[in-house]
Design an enzyme around this catalytic site. Structure first.
Site, PDB file in Angstrom:
ATOM      1  N   TYR A  52      -9.747 -25.772  31.378  1.00 23.13           N
ATOM      2  CA  TYR A  52     -10.366 -24.871  32.522  1.00 23.13           C
ATOM      3  C   TYR A  52     -11.639 -24.559  32.148  1.00 23.13           C
ATOM      4  O   TYR A  52     -12.294 -24.290  31.298  1.00 23.13           O
ATOM      5  CB  TYR A  52      -9.576 -23.296  32.574  1.00 23.13           C
ATOM      6  CG  TYR A  52      -9.649 -22.547  33.565  1.00 23.13           C
ATOM      7  CD1 TYR A  52     -10.364 -22.979  34.798  1.00 23.13           C
ATOM      8  CD2 TYR A  52      -9.411 -21.151  33.556  1.00 23.13           C
ATOM      9  CE1 TYR A  52     -10.590 -22.010  35.737  1.00 23.13           C
ATOM     10  CE2 TYR A  52      -9.736 -20.288  34.382  1.00 23.13           C
ATOM     11  CZ  TYR A  52     -10.389 -20.712  35.737  1.00 23.13           C
ATOM     12  OH  TYR A  52     -10.775 -19.974  36.593  1.00 23.13           O
ATOM     13  N   CYS A  53     -12.754 -24.933  33.662  1.00 23.22           N
ATOM     14  CA  CYS A  53     -13.945 -24.533  33.452  1.00 23.22           C
ATOM     15  C   CYS A  53     -14.818 -25.199  32.310  1.00 23.22           C
ATOM     16  O   CYS A  53     -14.262 -26.561  32.285  1.00 23.22           O
ATOM     17  CB  CYS A  53     -14.256 -23.084  33.656  1.00 23.22           C
ATOM     18  SG  CYS A  53     -15.826 -22.670  33.612  1.00 23.22           S
ATOM     19  N   LEU A  54     -15.430 -24.730  31.707  1.00 28.68           N
ATOM     20  CA  LEU A  54     -16.107 -25.419  30.408  1.00 28.68           C
ATOM     21  C   LEU A  54     -15.184 -26.068  29.776  1.00 28.68           C
ATOM     22  O   LEU A  54     -15.564 -26.864  28.917  1.00 28.68           O
ATOM     23  CB  LEU A  54     -17.336 -24.463  29.805  1.00 28.68           C
ATOM     24  CG  LEU A  54     -18.258 -23.691  30.651  1.00 28.68           C
ATOM     25  CD1 LEU A  54     -19.114 -22.997  29.934  1.00 28.68           C
ATOM     26  CD2 LEU A  54     -19.289 -24.759  31.329  1.00 28.68           C
TER      27      LEU A  54
END
Length: 584
Positions: free
Chosen positions: A317-319
């Site tokens: 998720y995300c980074l």
């Protein structure tokens, strides 16, 4: 296999934190102190970046006098449009869809209707002003446009109590009670900020991060949580979730009704999740590759040991998704076949269209930020939150101020607000490496990002990929997320879901007013452009989670009995949500 002990970048001794040998203060040290002091007044932004951008714009404007002079004619035309709107009673311009400053019906009555038209026409003229001189560096032009927009947002009549009809009506109706209540809200928020709190009524392991499980591995960078099964059989391939280290992992394990982790367990998935440590000054030299090797790879080792060497479905998720993509590319290069699939949630791998966050990523800005972080060893949550709030100042700053401090209203606390108040820090070295190599230089997309001294290539990943973007994402714009189609020609299923960076991912079944689009591309299949993809892919009502679970099921072996909780060398250390998530 990864060594479960940490590198010297993370494990520190008192001698590393407090060097025994004093050294002379240098000119660079003094400049660093100056920049840290300046950052208190600039929100962490380099004053040189802003001044150089405006100097570039002004030089080009002065050197294009004939084009610049035409802006006077444009201004006259805007005044004519305003006069025509006043006489006809019909609006000359409408607010953008995302602009909710003037939604209240009172803005439709004069004189406020005329004021709104004047503001919108003036903002339109200002936008033409900043984009008029040819030849301005695109990065500088974006900085100038962003700065002008921030100033215009600040002086918008919606933010001035004597010009906002909604505030005026509330003040008359309550005889000033709204302003008294607003002052109380302001004092409450200040006290919360000073105390570093904001989670009243919520408790980790109680009504947040409450899915039952055990911490089965811990090193100096992260903990691995294994969640207890709730079904008699489970998917043969476990699921490993890699969250971003700029947020506490339990964004994916909020309350009982909207926990992605709890929902996956209920679908018969064996779920593991990484919970990152909240770094302090002792982790200032932790590298981005430490997060890969001692984070992702150590977690894969733990999951494999507990689940008997089964391949796993990796989710980032995300980074965390960006980091997982780097790890998967390195594994593909080394012929490490422990992954069954890759799911990336609002995660960028190509940063050429990374949105307004790029405004803060220049060589000058990174040098300034490095100086700011060197003094404290990390970027704290207030500095990071300030940058994100500026990107959507009307939604995240001014609308909140109007509602809470001028109208005297008070938000009902919810799990997402409590999670958002539970911020994290970022190690200094890792953060600069991430911004420079990925945001500024785009090394991953262009095949230059090094792992183990050699660059990795996303095209080497030969796994089915499930990729999710969100329609209103200002952190990882979906056009940017979509670009993985160009970097990898394997089988890829792309989902575009309603909502923003967080709400679009935490989109549980039964949540009202949700929709998504889904289209699969076969290996080496024809790749659509993002706008073409959007045009040709019909929306579907509801949550995208069941479609994702069906995708996982189609890429899994027959179900088996649940694996044990832990294994030799990975014994249960404590109950979920563990210890690192509690670090403030």
């Amino acid at each position: 296999m990864s060594d479960p002990t940490m590198s010297s970048h993370v494990i520190t001794s008192p001698a590393e934190v407090f060097p025994p040998e004093p050294r002379m203060t240098t000119a660079a040290d003094l400049d660093r102190l100056l920049h840290a002091w300046q950052s208190r007044f600039t929100g962490g932004r380099s004053p040189s970046t802003l001044s150089l951008a405006f100097l570039d714009w002004m030089n080009h404007a002065a050197n294009s006098p004939f084009q610049t002079s035409m802006l006077g004619r444009v201004a006259v035309a805007q005044w004519i449009r305003l006069a025509q709107a006043m006489m006809s009673g019909k609006p000359a311009i409408a607010p953008r869809l995302e602009d909710h400053r003037f939604d209240h019906p009172a803005w439709l009555e004069n004189p406020y209707r005329t004021l709104v038209q004047a503001v919108l026409l003036g903002e339109e003229w200002s936008d033409s002003l900043v984009h008029t001189p040819p030849g301005v560096d695109p990065a500088n032009e974006r900085i100038v446009a962003f700065s002008v927009r921030q100033w215009l947002d600040l002086v918008s009549p919606s933010n001035l109590p004597w010009l906002n009809p909604e505030v005026i009506q509330a003040t008359k109706a309550t005889r000033g009670g709204n302003l008294v209540a607003g002052l109380g809200n302001l004092l409450r928020d200040r006290a919360r900020a000073d105390a570093g709190s904001g989670m009243e009524g919520f408790r980790l392991g109680g009504n947040l991060a409450a899915t039952p499980g055990k911490v089965v591995f811990r090193n100096a960078l992260m903990e691995v949580i294994q969640y207890a099964p709730t079904t008699p059989t489970v998917g043969a391939e476990p699921v490993l979730i890699v969250p971003a280290w700029i947020m506490k992992y339990y964004i994916l394990d909020l309350s009982l009704g909207n926990s992605m982790i709890g929902w996956l367990v209920g679908q018969g998935r064996t779920v593991f999740a990484i919970s990152w440590r909240n770094p302090g000054a002792d982790m200032r030299d932790t590298t981005l590759d430490d997060y890969r090797s001692h984070g992702v790879m150590a977690a894969i080792d733990a999951v494999g040991a507990i689940c008997g060497g089964a391949k796993l479905h990796a989710v980032g998720y995300c980074l965390g998704g960006t980091l997982l993509a780097i790890a998967a590319a390195a594994m593909a290069r080394e012929d490490d076949r422990r992954l069954a699939s890759l799911t990336l949630l609002a995660a960028q791998t190509d940063f050429t269209e990374a949105g307004e966050l790029q405004l803060f990523i220049t060589n000058d800005q990174l040098a300034f930020l490095d100086d700011v972080m060197q003094g404290q060893g990390y970027l704290d949550q207030k500095q990071m939150a300030g940058a994100f709030q500026m990107l959507r100042s009307n939604d995240l700053v001014w609308s909140h101020a109007i509602r809470d401090y001028l109208l005297g209203e008070q938000d009902t606390p919810n799990d997402l607000m409590a999670w958002n108040a539970d911020g994290t820090r970022l190690p200094a070295r890792m953060h600069i490496e991430y911004l420079r190599h990925l945001f500024l230089d785009n090394d991953l997309a262009e095949g230059r990002f090094p792992v183990g001294g050699r660059p990795v290539t996303l095209g080497d990943i030969k796994l089915p990929i499930f990729l999710v973007g969100t329609e209103r994402d200002h952190i990882a714009p979906w056009h940017s997320v979509f670009r993985l189609h160009v970097l990898n020609d394997g089988p890829l299923t792309f989902v575009l879901t309603s909502g923003g960076h967080n709400a679009g991912i935490v989109s549980e079944p039964g949540h009202p007013h949700r929709h998504f689009r889904l289209r699969a591309r076969e290996a080496a299949g024809h790749t659509l452009g993002p706008d073409e993809w959007l045009r040709d892919t019909a929306p579907q009502d509801g949550s995208w989670w069941p479609a994702w679970d069906a995708w996982l099921e189609a890429r899994s072996r027959p179900r088996i009995d649940p694996p044990p909780m832990g294994a030799p060398g990975y014994a249960a250390l404590c109950d979920a949500p563990g210890t690192y998530v509690r670090e403030g």
